[in-house]
Motif scaffolding. Structure first.
Motif, mmCIF file in Angstrom:
data_model
loop_
_atom_site.group_PDB
_atom_site.id
_atom_site.type_symbol
_atom_site.label_atom_id
_atom_site.label_comp_id
_atom_site.label_asym_id
_atom_site.label_seq_id
_atom_site.Cartn_x
_atom_site.Cartn_y
_atom_site.Cartn_z
ATOM 1 N N MET A 18 0.732 -1.015 0.031
ATOM 2 C CA MET A 18 -0.077 0.115 -0.043
ATOM 3 C C MET A 18 0.892 1.310 0.043
ATOM 4 S SD MET A 18 -3.280 -1.028 2.599
ATOM 5 C CE MET A 18 -1.998 -1.506 4.234
ATOM 6 N N LYS A 19 0.923 2.028 -1.271
ATOM 7 C CA LYS A 19 1.572 3.176 -1.243
ATOM 8 C C LYS A 19 0.916 4.419 -1.630
ATOM 9 C CE LYS A 19 5.554 0.629 -3.005
ATOM 10 N NZ LYS A 19 6.394 0.557 -4.351
ATOM 11 N N ASN A 20 0.027 4.287 -2.340
ATOM 12 C CA ASN A 20 -0.954 5.468 -2.825
ATOM 13 C C ASN A 20 -2.304 5.576 -2.294
ATOM 14 O OD1 ASN A 20 1.436 6.303 -4.395
ATOM 15 N ND2 ASN A 20 0.665 4.936 -5.841
ATOM 16 N N ILE A 21 -2.904 6.724 -1.567
ATOM 17 C CA ILE A 21 -4.039 6.623 -0.909
ATOM 18 C C ILE A 21 -4.824 7.978 -1.635
ATOM 19 C CG2 ILE A 21 -3.386 7.769 1.179
ATOM 20 C CD1 ILE A 21 -5.521 6.411 2.492
ATOM 21 N N LEU A 22 -5.763 7.733 -1.987
ATOM 22 C CA LEU A 22 -6.844 8.911 -2.707
ATOM 23 C C LEU A 22 -7.745 9.262 -1.670
ATOM 24 C CD1 LEU A 22 -8.321 10.416 -4.810
ATOM 25 C CD2 LEU A 22 -9.523 8.706 -5.409
ATOM 26 N N LEU A 23 -7.884 10.422 -1.247
ATOM 27 C CA LEU A 23 -8.728 10.995 -0.295
ATOM 28 C C LEU A 23 -9.718 12.052 -1.088
ATOM 29 C CD1 LEU A 23 -5.914 11.921 2.414
ATOM 30 C CD2 LEU A 23 -7.532 9.788 2.538
ATOM 31 N N VAL A 24 -11.044 11.741 -0.811
ATOM 32 C CA VAL A 24 -12.159 12.847 -1.528
ATOM 33 C C VAL A 24 -13.026 13.053 -0.426
ATOM 34 C CG1 VAL A 24 -13.767 12.822 -3.166
ATOM 35 C CG2 VAL A 24 -11.902 11.183 -3.495
ATOM 36 N N ASP A 25 -13.024 14.543 -0.265
ATOM 37 C CA ASP A 25 -14.064 14.898 0.465
ATOM 38 C C ASP A 25 -14.226 16.336 0.211
ATOM 39 O OD1 ASP A 25 -15.356 16.673 3.204
ATOM 40 O OD2 ASP A 25 -15.126 14.524 3.935
ATOM 41 N N ASP A 26 -15.374 17.097 0.073
ATOM 42 C CA ASP A 26 -15.664 18.481 -0.450
ATOM 43 C C ASP A 26 -15.204 19.603 0.643
ATOM 44 O OD1 ASP A 26 -17.719 17.845 1.007
ATOM 45 O OD2 ASP A 26 -19.214 19.077 -0.043
ATOM 46 N N HIS A 27 -14.625 19.139 1.601
ATOM 47 C CA HIS A 27 -14.270 20.145 2.771
ATOM 48 C C HIS A 27 -12.689 19.976 2.947
ATOM 49 C CE1 HIS A 27 -18.399 19.561 3.856
ATOM 50 N NE2 HIS A 27 -18.208 20.768 4.034
ATOM 51 N N PRO A 28 -11.994 20.843 2.377
ATOM 52 C CA PRO A 28 -10.326 21.019 2.601
ATOM 53 C C PRO A 28 -10.005 20.529 3.802
ATOM 54 C CG PRO A 28 -11.082 22.449 0.967
ATOM 55 C CD PRO A 28 -12.343 22.028 1.792
ATOM 56 N N PHE A 29 -10.548 21.198 4.673
ATOM 57 C CA PHE A 29 -10.142 20.872 6.337
ATOM 58 C C PHE A 29 -10.140 19.545 6.699
ATOM 59 C CE2 PHE A 29 -14.463 22.111 7.047
ATOM 60 C CZ PHE A 29 -14.581 21.355 8.215
ATOM 61 N N ILE A 30 -11.211 18.874 6.448
ATOM 62 C CA ILE A 30 -11.538 17.530 6.659
ATOM 63 C C ILE A 30 -10.197 16.659 6.192
ATOM 64 C CG2 ILE A 30 -12.939 15.511 6.392
ATOM 65 C CD1 ILE A 30 -15.263 17.099 6.929
ATOM 66 N N LEU A 31 -10.090 16.922 4.910
ATOM 67 C CA LEU A 31 -8.870 16.382 4.236
ATOM 68 C C LEU A 31 -7.640 16.466 5.003
ATOM 69 C CD1 LEU A 31 -9.345 16.656 0.147
ATOM 70 C CD2 LEU A 31 -9.893 14.789 1.518
#
Length: 204
Positions: A1-14
Motif C-alpha cells: 500500500m503506497k498511494n491513497i486517494l482522499l475525497v471530501d468536499d471540505h479541504p480542512f477535513i482532508l
C-alpha cells in the motif's frame, strides 16, 4: 500500500485525515492524492495507474456531466478502474437506504461515521486492511449483516428511485430523471417496497 486517494468536499477535513494518517504507527504512505470535487477525483482516478486505498465521503456535490450523484457513485467508478484497491467510506449519513446503497453496490472494506473518527481510528483502519478484515461502525455493520442475510437484489436505478422518492419526487415525475418507462418504474417501486418492508422511514 503506497498511494491513497482522499475525497471530501471540505479541504480542512482532508487536511485532518492526512495528518492522522501520517501519524499511524502501522504504515507510512508515499503519496496522498487529494480531491475536493468530483471533477478532480475523476481526473485522479482515470489518470493514476496505481491507487491502493481510496477514502470517500458520501456527500459530494453532484456532477451533471458524469452523472455522479454522490461519493457512492464515485466509488463505483473507482472500482471499475482500480478493482484491487481497498475502499473506505467515512460519512455523516445515517439514512438506511444510503447506507444500504453503499454496502450493497460498493461493499467497502471500511465504513464508519465521521463521529467515530479520532486519533486512533486510522491506525485501527490500516491494521484491519492489512489483515483483510472489515472495519465498520455499528450502524453500518447492522446494514451489512442485514444485506447479506436477506440477499437483496437492488441496482443503481432502484437506489436512484429511492433517493428521488425520499426527496419528494412523484412517481410520474421519475421518468424525467431515469431512462425507464413509467410501468418499469412502478414495478421497481413495488419490488423495493417488498424488499425494504421491515424498515420504517423508507418512502416508496
Amino acid at each position: 500500500m503506497k498511494n491513497i486517494l482522499l475525497v471530501d468536499d471540505h479541504p480542512f477535513i482532508l487536511d485532518t485525515y492526512v495528518t492522522m494518517l501520517k501519524k499511524t504507527n502501522s504504515f507510512k504512505f508515499e503519496n496522498f492524492l487529494e480531491a475536493t470535487s468530483v471533477e478532480k477525483a475523476l481526473s485522479i482516478i482515470n489518470e493514476e495507474k496505481e491507487i491502493d486505498i481510496a477514502l470517500f465521503d458520501i456527500s459530494m456535490p453532484k456532477n451533471s456531466i458524469s452523472n455522479i450523484e454522490d461519493g457512492i457513485d464515485l466509488a463505483l467508478h473507482f472500482k471499475s478502474k482500480h478493482p484491487n484497491a481497498k475502499i473506505i467510506f467515512i460519512t455523516m449519513h445515517t439514512e438506511f437506504y444510503i447506507l444500504l446503497k453503499a454496502v450493497h453496490l460498493v461493499n467497502p472494506e471500511v465504513f464508519i461515521s465521521k463521529n467515530d473518527v479520532d486519533n486512533f481510528t486510522f491506525t485501527a483502519i490500516i491494521d484491519s486492511l492489512k489483515k483483510d478484515k472489515l472495519f465498520y461502525s455499528e450502524e453500518m455493520l447492522e446494514v451489512y449483516k442485514w444485506a447479506n442475510q436477506t440477499k437483496i437484489k437492488l441496482d443503481q436505478y432502484d437506489f436512484q428511485i429511492l433517493s428521488l422518492t425520499n426527496k419528494g419526487v412523484k412517481t410520474k415525475e421519475l421518468i424525467n430523471s431515469l431512462p425507464l418507462s413509467l410501468s418499469a418504474i412502478e414495478k421497481r417501486k413495488s419490488n423495493i417496497k417488498l424488499t425494504l418492508a421491515d424498515f420504517k422511514g423508507i418512502k416508496i
